[in-house]
Design a protein around this motif. Structure first.
Motif, PDB file in Angstrom:
ATOM      1  N   SER A 181       0.870  -1.179   0.000  1.00 27.72           N
ATOM      2  CA  SER A 181       0.000   0.000   0.000  1.00 27.72           C
ATOM      3  C   SER A 181       0.909   1.231   0.000  1.00 27.72           C
ATOM      4  O   SER A 181       1.283   1.738   1.052  1.00 27.72           O
ATOM      5  CB  SER A 181      -0.906  -0.018   1.238  1.00 27.72           C
ATOM      6  N   LYS A 182       1.257   1.668  -1.184  1.00 31.37           N
ATOM      7  CA  LYS A 182       2.218   2.776  -1.304  1.00 31.37           C
ATOM      8  C   LYS A 182       1.529   4.117  -1.100  1.00 31.37           C
ATOM      9  O   LYS A 182       0.373   4.297  -1.471  1.00 31.37           O
ATOM     10  CB  LYS A 182       2.884   2.745  -2.690  1.00 31.37           C
ATOM     11  N   GLN A 183       2.264   5.046  -0.528  1.00 31.53           N
ATOM     12  CA  GLN A 183       1.786   6.422  -0.395  1.00 31.53           C
ATOM     13  C   GLN A 183       2.345   7.251  -1.544  1.00 31.53           C
ATOM     14  O   GLN A 183       3.429   6.939  -2.069  1.00 31.53           O
ATOM     15  CB  GLN A 183       2.233   7.017   0.943  1.00 31.53           C
ATOM     16  N   PRO A 184       1.646   8.310  -1.952  1.00 33.74           N
ATOM     17  CA  PRO A 184       2.211   9.208  -2.969  1.00 33.74           C
ATOM     18  C   PRO A 184       3.574   9.717  -2.504  1.00 33.74           C
ATOM     19  O   PRO A 184       3.783   9.962  -1.305  1.00 33.74           O
ATOM     20  CB  PRO A 184       1.191  10.345  -3.055  1.00 33.74           C
ATOM     21  N   ILE A 185       4.485   9.866  -3.421  1.00 34.00           N
ATOM     22  CA  ILE A 185       5.850  10.224  -3.047  1.00 34.00           C
ATOM     23  C   ILE A 185       5.913  11.586  -2.347  1.00 34.00           C
ATOM     24  O   ILE A 185       6.817  11.833  -1.540  1.00 34.00           O
ATOM     25  CB  ILE A 185       6.778  10.178  -4.290  1.00 34.00           C
ATOM     26  N   GLN A 186       4.942  12.445  -2.616  1.00 33.82           N
ATOM     27  CA  GLN A 186       4.914  13.742  -1.932  1.00 33.82           C
ATOM     28  C   GLN A 186       4.707  13.560  -0.420  1.00 33.82           C
ATOM     29  O   GLN A 186       5.269  14.313   0.387  1.00 33.82           O
ATOM     30  CB  GLN A 186       3.798  14.631  -2.497  1.00 33.82           C
ATOM     31  N   GLU A 187       3.943  12.544  -0.026  1.00 35.34           N
ATOM     32  CA  GLU A 187       3.725  12.274   1.401  1.00 35.34           C
ATOM     33  C   GLU A 187       4.994  11.731   2.052  1.00 35.34           C
ATOM     34  O   GLU A 187       5.286  12.022   3.217  1.00 35.34           O
ATOM     35  CB  GLU A 187       2.560  11.289   1.580  1.00 35.34           C
ATOM     36  N   ILE A 188       5.749  10.942   1.298  1.00 29.85           N
ATOM     37  CA  ILE A 188       7.018  10.418   1.823  1.00 29.85           C
ATOM     38  C   ILE A 188       7.995  11.576   2.004  1.00 29.85           C
ATOM     39  O   ILE A 188       8.702  11.671   3.022  1.00 29.85           O
ATOM     40  CB  ILE A 188       7.604   9.354   0.872  1.00 29.85           C
ATOM     41  N   GLY A 189       8.051  12.472   1.022  1.00 30.36           N
ATOM     42  CA  GLY A 189       8.919  13.639   1.128  1.00 30.36           C
ATOM     43  C   GLY A 189       8.558  14.505   2.318  1.00 30.36           C
ATOM     44  O   GLY A 189       9.443  15.014   3.021  1.00 30.36           O
ATOM     45  N   ALA A 190       7.249  14.642   2.577  1.00 33.17           N
ATOM     46  CA  ALA A 190       6.786  15.481   3.690  1.00 33.17           C
ATOM     47  C   ALA A 190       7.293  14.956   5.031  1.00 33.17           C
ATOM     48  O   ALA A 190       7.538  15.744   5.961  1.00 33.17           O
ATOM     49  CB  ALA A 190       5.261  15.555   3.689  1.00 33.17           C
TER      50      ALA A 190
END
Length: 558
Positions: A14-23
Motif C-alpha cells: 500500500s504505497k503512499q504518494p511520493i509527496q507524502e514520503i517527502g513530507a
C-alpha cells in the motif's frame, strides 16, 4: 507453508504518494521531481538549503562474506530502518541502485526481501529513473570523443597503444571483455585493442557517488586520465573537452532518488558501484542529505565487511568527512553452517557444531570493524529453519568476541521483527561511543596502503606485485597521487583471492594483477587475483524466467 515471493509481497504494498514520503522528511512538493507517483528526485536547491543543519546518527550495515545460503544485508538495512521508525525514531535508509547485469544474471533483484523491502521493486531493479543509462551514455560519449580526436589528426599526440579509457555497458557480457575496435578500413579509424567494463565499474559511477554537487562532478570528470602520450605524460578528460557535455548528461542523475519501504518510510536509492570491483557505497550526496533530514540514517556497504565496510571507512568516510556511530554486521545461521562445511542441500538439518565451526568468518569481521574504532552489533537475520540451539551458538560466540548478537525477524515480520535490533542500535548510536579512524593515513605510500589492508583486514602473509606494478605506483606518487586511498578489487567470497577459501584464512598470498588510477574519483584501483571488471552470465541466467504474465505484470524478479 508456502511463502509469498518478494515480488508478490511488493505488488501488494500500500504505497503512499511520493509527496507524502517527502513530507515526512520536510521536503516540500516543489523540491520533488516526480517520476510517476511513487518515486522522485530531490532538487539540488533543497539540498543546498539544509546544509547548515546538524547531522543525524549514521549507522552502517555490512555483512560476513556472502555464501550461496544468503545473508540479507539489504533486507536488514530496510528492516532496521523500519524498526527505528516503529519505535518512534525519525529514520531514513540509503541504499544503492541495482545493476541490470546481475539482476538478469544471478541476483534477480536487489531491493531487500520478504516484508523488509523498498518499493517500487520492479522499477528499482530495471530502469528506475535512468541514472545508470545516463552514466553509461556519459562514459561512452568520452570513449567516442577520444577515438574521434585521434581520427581527426590526434592534436594531443595520444599514443594509441596507451588509451586506458575502456567502454561500459550495464550488462554481464563476457564477449566484450577484450575486443578490437575500428576494423573495416580508414573511414572507421585506427584499429586498437580495448574492452568493456560493466557500468558499475566505471569511474564515472564512482565520481557521481563521491561528488557533492554538479561543480564538483564536472571538476572530477575533467580530472580523469583517459590516455598517455609516448612520453607517458597523461591526457585528461578535460583535454578531450568532454567534461562539460558529460556533466549535462549527468545533470538529473546527480540528484538523489527518493522512494519508500513497504511500511511507507523514506528511502534514498542512489548510485551503485559494486564493492568487489569498485567502492561499493551509495552516493555521498544521498547519505549527507539524509543525515540533514533524519535523526538516524541506515546505509549499507556492499558484500562482506572486508570489501564494503573497508571501502566505506577508508574511501567514502574519508572523502565525505563522515563517521559511523554504529556498525551492524549481518550474519545468518545458514551461512555459519556453510562456513562450517555443510553443503547447501543439507542446511535444513540442525548442526550446532557446524555453526560453531563456521563462526570464525564472523569473528574476523567483528575484529576488523572494531579496528576502525566503531562499536559493532551482530544482526542474526532469521530464517524459518533456524533452531534455538543454533541461534544461541551464534550469540554465545559473538559474546566471546566482546560484542552482542540480536536475532532479527524483519524478513517475516517487518518492523515488528526488528524492534529489538532497532532499540539496541539506537542506544549505541546515542551513546556516542564511536572513535572512528581510517585504517591508514593519507601520506602512507600506495603500496604501503595495499599491504596494510592485506595484512590487517585480509590477514594475508604477503602481497605479490611484479616490478612493473610497483614502478607504476611509484610513478603515480611522483605525479602527486600518492595521497589517494586504494580501492581493492577482489573476490567477495573470501578474505583471500581464492573464492573457495572460506572461514578466516591466515597467511595467504595476495597477488596484484593490475593497478588503475582513478584520478577523478580520487583512488587507485588494485585488481587482485582473477577478479573481473566485466562479469559473465551464469549457465542458467535469471533472465530465462523473467517475463510479463497475462495480466501484464512482471514475473521472475525474485
Amino acid at each position: 507453508m508456502a511463502f509469498k515471493t518478494d515480488i508478490e509481497i511488493a505488488r501488494e504494498a500500500s504505497k503512499q504518494p511520493i509527496q507524502e514520503i517527502g513530507a515526512k522528511l520536510g521536503i516540500a512538493t516543489e523540491h520533488l521531481l516526480p517520476y510517476g507517483h511513487d518515486k522522485a528526485k530531490v532538487s539540488q536547491d533543497f539540498i543546498n538549503s539544509v546544509q547548515d543543519r546538524k547531522n543525524g546518527k549514521l549507522i552502517l550495515v555490512t555483512a560476513i562474506n556472502p555464501t550461496p545460503a544468503g545473508e540479507g544485508k539489504t533486507t536488514t538495512t530496510v528492516g532496521l530502518g523500519d524498526g527505528l521508525n516503529a519505535i518512534g525514531k525519525k529514520a531514513a535508509i540509503c541504499i544503492r541502485e541495482a545493476s541490470l547485469g546481475p539482476n538478469f544474471g544471478m541476483k534477480g533483484g536487489a531491493a531487500g526481501g520478504g516484508y523488509a523491502q523498498v518499493v517500487p521493486m520492479e522499477d528499482m531493479n530495471l530502469h528506475f529513473t535512468g541514472d545508470f543509462h545516463a552514466i553509461t551514455s556519459a562514459h561512452n560519449l568520452l570513449s567516442a570523443m577520444i577515438d574521434n580526436h585521434i581520427y581527426w589528426g590526434n592534436e594531443l599526440e595520444i599514443d594509441e597503444r596507451r588509451v586506458v579509457w575502456r567502454r561500459v555497458v550495464d550488462m554481464n557480457d563476457r564477449a566484450l571483455r577484450d575486443i578490437v575496435t575500428s576494423l573495416g578500413g580508414v573511414a572507421n579509424g585506427f584499429p586498437r585493442q580495448t574492452g568493456f567494463d560493466i557500468t558499475v565499474a566505471s569511474e564515472v559511477m564512482a565520481i557521481l557517488c563521491l561528488s557533492k554537487d554538479l561543480a564538483d562532478l564536472e571538476k572530477r570528470l575533467g580530472d580523469m586520465i583517459v590516455a598517455y602520450r609516448r612520453d607517458k605524460s597523461p591526457v585528461y578528460c578535460r583535454d578531450i573537452k568532454a567534461d562539460g557535455a558529460m556533466t549535462v548528461l549527468l545533470k538529473d542523475a546527480m540528484q538523489p532518488n527518493l522512494v519508500q519501504t513497504l511500511e511507507n518510510n523514506p528511502a534514498f536509492v542512489h548510485g551503485g558501484p559494486f564493492a568487489n570491483i569498485a567502492h561499493g557505497c551509495n552516493s555521498v550526496i544521498a547519505t549527507t542529505t539524509a543525515l540533514k533530514l533524519a535523526d538516524y540514517v541506515v546505509t549499507e556497504a556492499g558484500f562482506g565487511a572486508d570489501l564494503g565496510a573497508e571501502k566505506f571507512m577508508n574511501i567514502k568516510c574519508r572523502k565525505a568527512g563522515l563517521a559511523p556511530d554504529c556498525v551492524v554486521l549481518v550474519a545468518t545461521v545458514r551461512a555459519m553452517k556453510m562456513n562450517g562445511g555443510v553443503a547447501k542441500a543439507d542446511l535444513g538439518a540442525e548442526n550446532v557444531d557446524a555453526v560453531k565451526k563456521g563462526c570464525a568468518n564472523l569473528g574476523r569481521h567483528i575484529s576488523n570493524v572494531k579496528s576502525f574504532g566503531v562499536p559493532v552489533v551482530v544482526a542474526i537475520n532469521h530464517f524459518s529453519g533456524d533452531t534455538e540451539a543454533e541461534v544461541q551458538a551464534v550469540k554465545d560466540y559473538v559474546a566471546s568476541q566482546g560484542s552482542e548478537a540480536i536475532l532479527s525477524k524483519h524478513w517475516a515480520d517487518g518492523s515488528k521483527g526488528s524492534e529489538a535490533l532497532a532499540r539496541r542500535v539506537a542506544e549505541i548510536a546515542d551513546a556516542d561511543r564511536s572513535q572512528f579512524a581510517p585504517l591508514y593515513p593519507d601520506d602512507m605510500s600506495l603500496f604501503g596502503k595495499i599491504e596494510r589492508i592485506a595484512t590487517k583486514i585480509y590477514h594475508a602473509g604477503e602481497v605479490i606485485a611484479d616490478k612493473k606494478i610497483r614502478d607504476q605506483l611509484k610513478e603515480w606518487e611522483a605525479q602527486g597521487y600518492g595521497n589517494l586511498p586504494v580501492c581493492m578489487a577482489k573476490t567477495q567470497y573470501s578474505f583471500s583471492t581464492d573464492p573457495n577459501l572460506r572461514g578466516a584464512p591466515e597467511g595467504h598470498t595476495l597477488p596484484i594483477r593490475e593497478v588503475r588510477l582513478s584520478a577523478g574519483a580520487g583512488f587507485v584501483v588494485v585488481i587482485c587475483g582473477e577478479i573481473m571488471t566485466m562479469p559473465g552470465l551464469p549457465r542458467v541466467p535469471a533472465s530465462e524466467t523473467i517475463r510479463l504474465n497475462e495480466g501484464g505484470q512482471i514475473e521472475g524478479l525474485f
